[in-house]
Design a protein around this motif. Structure first.
Motif, PDB file in Angstrom:
ATOM      1  N   VAL A  32      29.845  -6.203  16.854  1.00  0.00           N
ATOM      2  CA  VAL A  32      28.437  -5.776  16.775  1.00  0.00           C
ATOM      3  C   VAL A  32      28.385  -4.418  16.066  1.00  0.00           C
ATOM      4  O   VAL A  32      29.117  -3.500  16.440  1.00  0.00           O
ATOM      5  N   PRO A  33      27.527  -4.262  15.057  1.00  0.00           N
ATOM      6  CA  PRO A  33      27.447  -2.981  14.339  1.00  0.00           C
ATOM      7  C   PRO A  33      26.602  -1.948  15.100  1.00  0.00           C
ATOM      8  O   PRO A  33      25.501  -1.579  14.676  1.00  0.00           O
ATOM      9  N   TYR A  34      27.125  -1.481  16.230  1.00  0.00           N
ATOM     10  CA  TYR A  34      26.351  -0.585  17.102  1.00  0.00           C
ATOM     11  C   TYR A  34      25.945   0.713  16.403  1.00  0.00           C
ATOM     12  O   TYR A  34      24.864   1.254  16.631  1.00  0.00           O
ATOM     13  N   ASN A  35      26.839   1.233  15.541  1.00  0.00           N
ATOM     14  CA  ASN A  35      26.545   2.516  14.885  1.00  0.00           C
ATOM     15  C   ASN A  35      25.417   2.371  13.864  1.00  0.00           C
ATOM     16  O   ASN A  35      24.552   3.242  13.762  1.00  0.00           O
ATOM     17  N   LEU A  36      25.425   1.250  13.135  1.00  0.00           N
ATOM     18  CA  LEU A  36      24.347   1.014  12.166  1.00  0.00           C
ATOM     19  C   LEU A  36      23.038   0.734  12.891  1.00  0.00           C
ATOM     20  O   LEU A  36      21.966   1.167  12.453  1.00  0.00           O
ATOM     21  N   LEU A  37      23.112   0.001  14.019  1.00  0.00           N
ATOM     22  CA  LEU A  37      21.905  -0.250  14.822  1.00  0.00           C
ATOM     23  C   LEU A  37      21.315   1.064  15.312  1.00  0.00           C
ATOM     24  O   LEU A  37      20.096   1.286  15.270  1.00  0.00           O
ATOM     25  N   ASN A  38      22.198   1.950  15.765  1.00  0.00           N
ATOM     26  CA  ASN A  38      21.758   3.250  16.256  1.00  0.00           C
ATOM     27  C   ASN A  38      21.087   4.051  15.139  1.00  0.00           C
ATOM     28  O   ASN A  38      20.034   4.670  15.332  1.00  0.00           O
ATOM     29  N   PRO A 228      33.402   7.224  13.313  1.00  0.00           N
ATOM     30  CA  PRO A 228      34.159   8.384  13.808  1.00  0.00           C
ATOM     31  C   PRO A 228      34.611   8.145  15.257  1.00  0.00           C
ATOM     32  O   PRO A 228      34.061   7.284  15.944  1.00  0.00           O
ATOM     33  N   PRO A 229      35.613   8.904  15.715  1.00  0.00           N
ATOM     34  CA  PRO A 229      36.038   8.762  17.113  1.00  0.00           C
ATOM     35  C   PRO A 229      34.876   9.060  18.061  1.00  0.00           C
ATOM     36  O   PRO A 229      33.951   9.799  17.701  1.00  0.00           O
ATOM     37  N   ILE A 234      30.135   5.112  18.090  1.00  0.00           N
ATOM     38  CA  ILE A 234      29.888   4.202  19.213  1.00  0.00           C
ATOM     39  C   ILE A 234      30.893   3.064  19.117  1.00  0.00           C
ATOM     40  O   ILE A 234      30.955   2.365  18.107  1.00  0.00           O
ATOM     41  N   TRP A 235      31.684   2.894  20.144  1.00  0.00           N
ATOM     42  CA  TRP A 235      32.674   1.825  20.149  1.00  0.00           C
ATOM     43  C   TRP A 235      32.081   0.642  20.892  1.00  0.00           C
ATOM     44  O   TRP A 235      31.010   0.163  20.545  1.00  0.00           O
TER      45      TRP A 235
END
Lengths: 244, 224
Positions: A32-38, A228-229, A234-235
């Motif tokens: 799931v692309p959580y960072n792009l969603l964010n 990024p870590p 967001i992992w």
């Protein structure tokens, strides 16, 4: 060849206009692309059509998912295989917005969703499938018999953007997914005009992935951002509880 | 374990797993079906397929040893067996649609004795959760259902005709519940096995369709 790597998720989603259609990869919490969603939630584009397997999870802690975009009033319609949770006791954040009519939904069998995306990426406008024949979903729809069996007509599902999450990428956008992370990612990349990928490992120089090991060719990929870590990146949520 | 009488969720899953034949490709749906991959079925070689493109997975991962990139249809972390392969979603459903799945095991809200079943939409709900169930139910060679025998309020789930929107028609050939193992015959359910400590009268009282019982009714087969 020019690198497709961008410095930030904000840069990667900046030009997404109101009214865009976007496919979001992922199955369960994986891919799931959580960072792009964010970043899209922060960017604020409205009137979006979202294509994904689910509208987001019912679990805690809440992740940035389609449910969050819906809560922020950014979504007009979702096309997905779940508008409610599989367990009746779970309540998806999305469900109440759908039931009140604030958001439209098109509920699609999961294999049909995958094939509609694949067809869009393969230059095929429509196809017939046996899934959903004899159900409420087939009412009023075109069916046709082949070899004595009934099939339902389904149309390709092209999208403006696809948001992906990959394990490895080279700077040209050749992608490699790990384990069940692959899921919808390759077909969504092919169905989209512009494909944006968040990448878990350092982006490799062009040619850094052996051509035989590429899952999605870089010609389908337009923008890359390295995750990024934590806590900046967001992992994914931890293991799910198992009921025995 | 549910509050209902009879067998545990894992025991019900074990019983269906004993039906799997050597060499079968078996798809397990969300919920109780995923427990089938935990069952020890001896030398029987089964290839477990999950709709998200995992072919050849094994038991659930032990706590602390989960691979965050690897889940089954229920989003649970599983393990891979030697010879496993990963495909993308369209290929995973190509496997399903082209009839290569020997059996799919699915959960359900209702199963009718004519083989119809319903598992995607509750009574009166606007939305639902289809997932891969409609593709699987329409295309797998066999459909087995695993479920609690009654609703939380005690109403029957094995009934004459489905009351809620169906997932597919006339496809179910085995139903395992906490009370027994059943086969939809058309106008009745045939009970193949009964759970330990349960009487035929109790089963009939909790079933919304005729239940036929063979002359010799074996007790539900349990894992060793």
């Amino acid at each position: 060849m020019k690198t497709k790597e961008l410095a930030s998720f904000a840069d990667a989603v900046r030009d997404i206009p109101d009214g865009a259609s976007i496919a979001f990869a992922g199955f369960g919490p994986v891919g799931v692309p959580y960072n792009l969603l964010n970043a899209l939630a922060e960017q604020g584009a409205k009137n979006l059509t979202c294509v994904a397997n689910t509208t987001g999870g019912a679990g805690q802690p809440r992740m940035p998912d389609i449910g969050r975009l819906v809560e922020q009033g950014q979504v007009r319609k979702v096309i997905c295989s779940f508008t409610a949770a599989t367990r009746a006791s779970d309540q998806l954040p999305f469900t109440k917005y759908y039931e009140s009519g604030e958001v439209e939904a098109e509920l699609v069998p999961q294999g049909t969703l995958a094939e509609r995306l694949r067809a869009a990426g393969a230059g095929i406008p429509a196809f017939y499938t046996p899934a959903a024949v004899g159900t409420e979903l087939a009412e009023g729809r075109e069916t046709r018999s082949f070899g004595g069996r009934d099939y339902l007509l389904e149309h390709a599902l092209p999208v403006d953007y696809a948001f992906l999450r990959a394990w490895r990428a080279d700077a040209f956008g050749n992608l490699l997914f790990r384990r069940s992370q692959r899921n919808f990612n390759p077909v969504m990349a092919m169905a989209a005009r512009i494909t944006i990928v968040e990448v878990e490992e350092d982006i490799l120089p062009i040619g850094g992935i052996d051509p035989d090991e590429v899952h999605t060719a870089g010609i389908f990929v337009h923008r890359l951002v390295r995750i990024p870590p934590a806590p900046a990146g967001i992992w994914q949520p931890g293991p799910r509880e198992v009921r025995r | 374990m549910s509050g209902t009488k009879g067998l545990s969720r894992q025991q019900i899953a074990d019983r269906l797993a004993f039906e799997f034949q050597d060499g079968w490709i078996v798809n397990l749906g969300v919920g109780m079906p995923t427990l089938c991959s935990n069952t020890d079925i001896g030398d029987t070689q089964i290839i477990y397929h999950s709709e998200n493109g995992v072919i050849g997975y094994g038991p659930l991962a032990e706590p602390g040893k989960e691979d965050p990139h690897l889940v089954n249809a229920g989003g649970q972390n599983v393990t891979l067996r030697p010879g496993a392969a990963i495909v993308h979603h369209a290929d995973s459903f190509a496997i399903i649609r082209s009839g290569k799945i020997d059996v799919t095991v699915l959960g359900a809200y209702e199963v009718a004795c004519n083989g119809d079943f319903a598992n995607w939409k509750m009574a009166g709900a606007k939305g639902g959760g289809i997932g891969g169930a409609m593709d699987l139910a329409a295309c797998a060679k066999r459909v087995f259902v695993i479920m609690e025998h009654t609703t939380r309020s005690g109403g029957p789930r094995l009934i004459a005709r489905c009351n809620i929107p169906v997932t597919a028609r006339g496809v179910v050939t085995r139903v395992a519940t906490n009370l027994g193992l059943f086969e939809p015959l058309g106008e009745a359910f045939l009970m193949h096995e009964i759970a330990p400590g349960i009487t035929v009268e109790e089963v009939r009282a909790q079933t919304g369709a005729e239940v036929r019982v063979p002359d010799r009714l074996p007790t539900f087969r349990l894992a060793r």
